[in-house]
Design a protein around this motif. Structure first.
Motif, PDB file in Angstrom:
ATOM      1  N   THR A 252       1.004  -1.111  -0.470  1.00 48.28           N
ATOM      2  CA  THR A 252      -0.024   0.494   0.340  1.00 48.28           C
ATOM      3  C   THR A 252       0.802   1.092  -0.015  1.00 48.28           C
TER       4      THR A 252
ATOM      5  N   THR B  27       0.893   4.339  -2.943  1.00 47.83           N
ATOM      6  CA  THR B  27      -0.366   5.304  -2.337  1.00 47.83           C
ATOM      7  C   THR B  27       0.967   6.303  -2.798  1.00 47.83           C
ATOM      8  N   ALA B  28       2.615   6.024  -2.868  1.00 50.47           N
ATOM      9  CA  ALA B  28       3.877   7.116  -3.080  1.00 50.47           C
ATOM     10  C   ALA B  28       3.822   7.837  -4.446  1.00 50.47           C
ATOM     11  N   GLN B  29       3.466   6.469  -5.262  1.00 61.17           N
ATOM     12  CA  GLN B  29       3.246   6.724  -6.751  1.00 61.17           C
ATOM     13  C   GLN B  29       1.969   7.259  -7.490  1.00 61.17           C
ATOM     14  N   LEU B  30       1.130   7.056  -6.760  1.00 63.31           N
ATOM     15  CA  LEU B  30      -0.535   7.928  -6.223  1.00 63.31           C
ATOM     16  C   LEU B  30      -0.200   9.221  -6.222  1.00 63.31           C
ATOM     17  N   LEU B  31       0.300   9.788  -5.144  1.00 68.92           N
ATOM     18  CA  LEU B  31       0.250  11.263  -4.430  1.00 68.92           C
ATOM     19  C   LEU B  31       1.375  11.929  -5.470  1.00 68.92           C
ATOM     20  N   VAL B  32       2.471  11.086  -6.072  1.00 69.90           N
ATOM     21  CA  VAL B  32       3.933  12.083  -7.218  1.00 69.90           C
ATOM     22  C   VAL B  32       3.124  12.581  -8.114  1.00 69.90           C
TER      23      VAL B  32
ATOM     24  N   ALA C  38       8.532   3.101  -0.418  1.00 69.69           N
ATOM     25  CA  ALA C  38       8.262   4.527  -1.065  1.00 69.69           C
ATOM     26  C   ALA C  38       8.811   4.922  -2.089  1.00 69.69           C
TER      27      ALA C  38
ATOM     28  N   VAL D 196       7.517   6.250  -5.747  1.00 67.88           N
ATOM     29  CA  VAL D 196       8.180   8.237  -6.121  1.00 67.88           C
ATOM     30  C   VAL D 196       9.378   7.725  -7.288  1.00 67.88           C
TER      31      VAL D 196
ATOM     32  N   ALA E 193       7.095   6.187 -10.392  1.00 70.98           N
ATOM     33  CA  ALA E 193       6.280   7.842 -10.543  1.00 70.98           C
ATOM     34  C   ALA E 193       7.066   8.610 -11.806  1.00 70.98           C
TER      35      ALA E 193
ATOM     36  N   VAL F 281      -2.134   8.280 -12.360  1.00 68.35           N
ATOM     37  CA  VAL F 281      -3.391   7.889 -11.287  1.00 68.35           C
ATOM     38  C   VAL F 281      -4.467   8.248 -10.665  1.00 68.35           C
TER      39      VAL F 281
ATOM     40  N   GLY G 173      -5.815   5.022  -9.033  1.00 68.78           N
ATOM     41  CA  GLY G 173      -6.414   5.221  -8.293  1.00 68.78           C
ATOM     42  C   GLY G 173      -7.762   3.687  -8.020  1.00 68.78           C
TER      43      GLY G 173
END
Length: 405
Positions: free
Chosen positions: A51, A55-60, A110, A114, A117, A347, A351
């Motif tokens: 997760t 999540t790091a990939q989606l946030l960045v 993480a 990143v 991403a 994203v 997502g």
């Protein structure tokens, strides 16, 4: 005369280096939760590490796309490979010395997210500059095959390696990224037109979002991909619960899940031909109709192996649809916006893929597994009807011809 992709030095360097890196990455993605489980005995923490990566990939994702459009894309890819080597090197040493901690493992996950991403939009944006337009669809399909092969081989390798030594899969991943880094050193990407000044980062992100929203073809295909991803990933979780309830062993479930990759690899190899033979709208609609017809069949099939055959059939046409959509979007988008296009799509679709398993879990908690399959099938049917009748998607061929003109 156009040089074949196999003789395209730059494309083969990129493809070959990343094929190895995909194997190493998939080995690590299997080994990371197993390492956490061995250290803590906690299934929750074991799942959390994946997760954190996602999540790091989606946030960045959104800022990464904007940065790709303002920085040198080859250097971004080189930096991503170097950072992953350093992160994995620290993890290998810590695990080997029996000094690894859970925060350290989470931090490495993480960092990997990143880097991915940033790397993926950079590679996507470079691709139309490395291959001629007539070969772009084939290149996109071969990249899809590369990912499927890497996932299949890396997952199997990761399980074998961590059984030998806990640090070994991460060392292999490190070596594959070193090889990929060296391959990128010899990559030559044709220069883009210089930009005198870039707007602030937030404004750049906004420009990318506005571009995606302003193109009806991209909006519609993104909506369809989001809905399909959501219901199919939910269905995947539901089916695992269903076959486990029928008495399938973990080994049988593993083979069943691996058949998705088998179908993806075979479909990616056939995608260049199917892309040309079916045409744009049928290439997209066919994968939706295949899923619509096959998802309910999971209720009729008792054997996990036969469900695996259904999985292979379901995934066979997905690379053709992805090739059609990705090729059209890359050709439609100006070079200076391609990184942001890839970031936004990553994203949005990612997502939905991340939310799907949660939806599947909720459905199996609230309903019986069989009823949950029906709900997923109904969701897929609804978006399939939309894809079939959508004027935008039916006019995809015309839009591609206008874009070429």
């Amino acid at each position: 005369m156009t040089t074949s992709l196999a003789r395209n030095r730059n494309y083969t360097l990129l493809w070959g280096g990343q094929a190895l890196a995909e194997v190493g990455f998939s080995a690590s993605m299997l080994a990371l939760p197993l390492l956490v489980l061995a250290l803590t005995g906690s299934p929750v923490l074991s799942g959390l590490v994946l997760t954190v990566d996602a999540t790091a990939q989606l946030l960045v994702g959104l800022p990464a796309g904007a940065l790709v459009d303002r920085w040198d894309r080859r250097r971004i890819m080189l930096c991503c490979e170097a950072v992953q080597v350093v992160a994995l090197g620290g993890l290998v040493v810590a695990v080997w010395a029996d000094a690894v901690t859970i925060p350290h493992v989470m931090a490495v996950a993480a960092v990997l997210g990143v880097c991915r991403a940033l790397f993926e939009p950079a590679e996507d944006a470079c691709l139309p500059r490395l291959v001629p337009e007539s070969q772009l669809a084939t290149a996109v399909a071969m990249n899809s095959a590369r990912s499927s092969l890497g996932q299949m081989a890396g997952t199997a390798l990761g399980g074998l390696l961590i059984a030998v030594a806990r640090w070994l899969p991460f060392l292999v991943d490190l070596v594959t990224h070193v090889v990929a880094f060296v391959a990128l050193l010899f990559l030559r990407v044709p220069p883009t037109a210089p930009v005198e000044a870039h707007p602030p980062l937030l404004r750049s992100i906004g420009e990318g979002l506005r571009w995606v929203w302003s193109r009806r073809e991209i909006r519609v295909t993104a909506l369809c991909a989001v809905v399909l991803n959501l219901f199919f990933t939910a269905f995947y979780v539901v089916v695992i619960v269903l076959v486990e309830g029928r008495g399938a062993s973990f080994g049988e479930i593993g083979v069943m899940a691996a058949m998705l990759g088998v179908g993806g690899v075979l479909g990616a190899l056939a995608a260049p031909w199917l892309h040309r033979a079916l045409g744009p709208h049928r290439s997209i609609a066919s994968v939706f109709w295949v899923l619509t017809l096959l998802v309910p069949c999971a209720l009729l099939v008792e054997s996990a192996y036969l469900v695996g055959v259904l999985f292979a059939l379901m995934s066979f046409l997905a690379p053709t649809a992805n090739t059609t959509i990705s090729t059209h979007q890359l050709l439609l988008t100006p070079d200076e916006l391609r990184g942001r296009l890839s970031g936004v799509m990553g994203v949005v679709v990612g997502g939905a893929g991340a939310a799907g398993p949660l939806v599947g879990g909720v459905l199996t908690e609230a309903l019986s597994a069989r009823t949950a399959v029906v709900v997923c099938a109904a969701g897929i049917l609804s978006i399939t009807i939309f894809v079939t009748v959508s004027p935008t998607l039916r006019g995809y061929a015309k839009a591609q011809e206008e874009n070429k003109a």
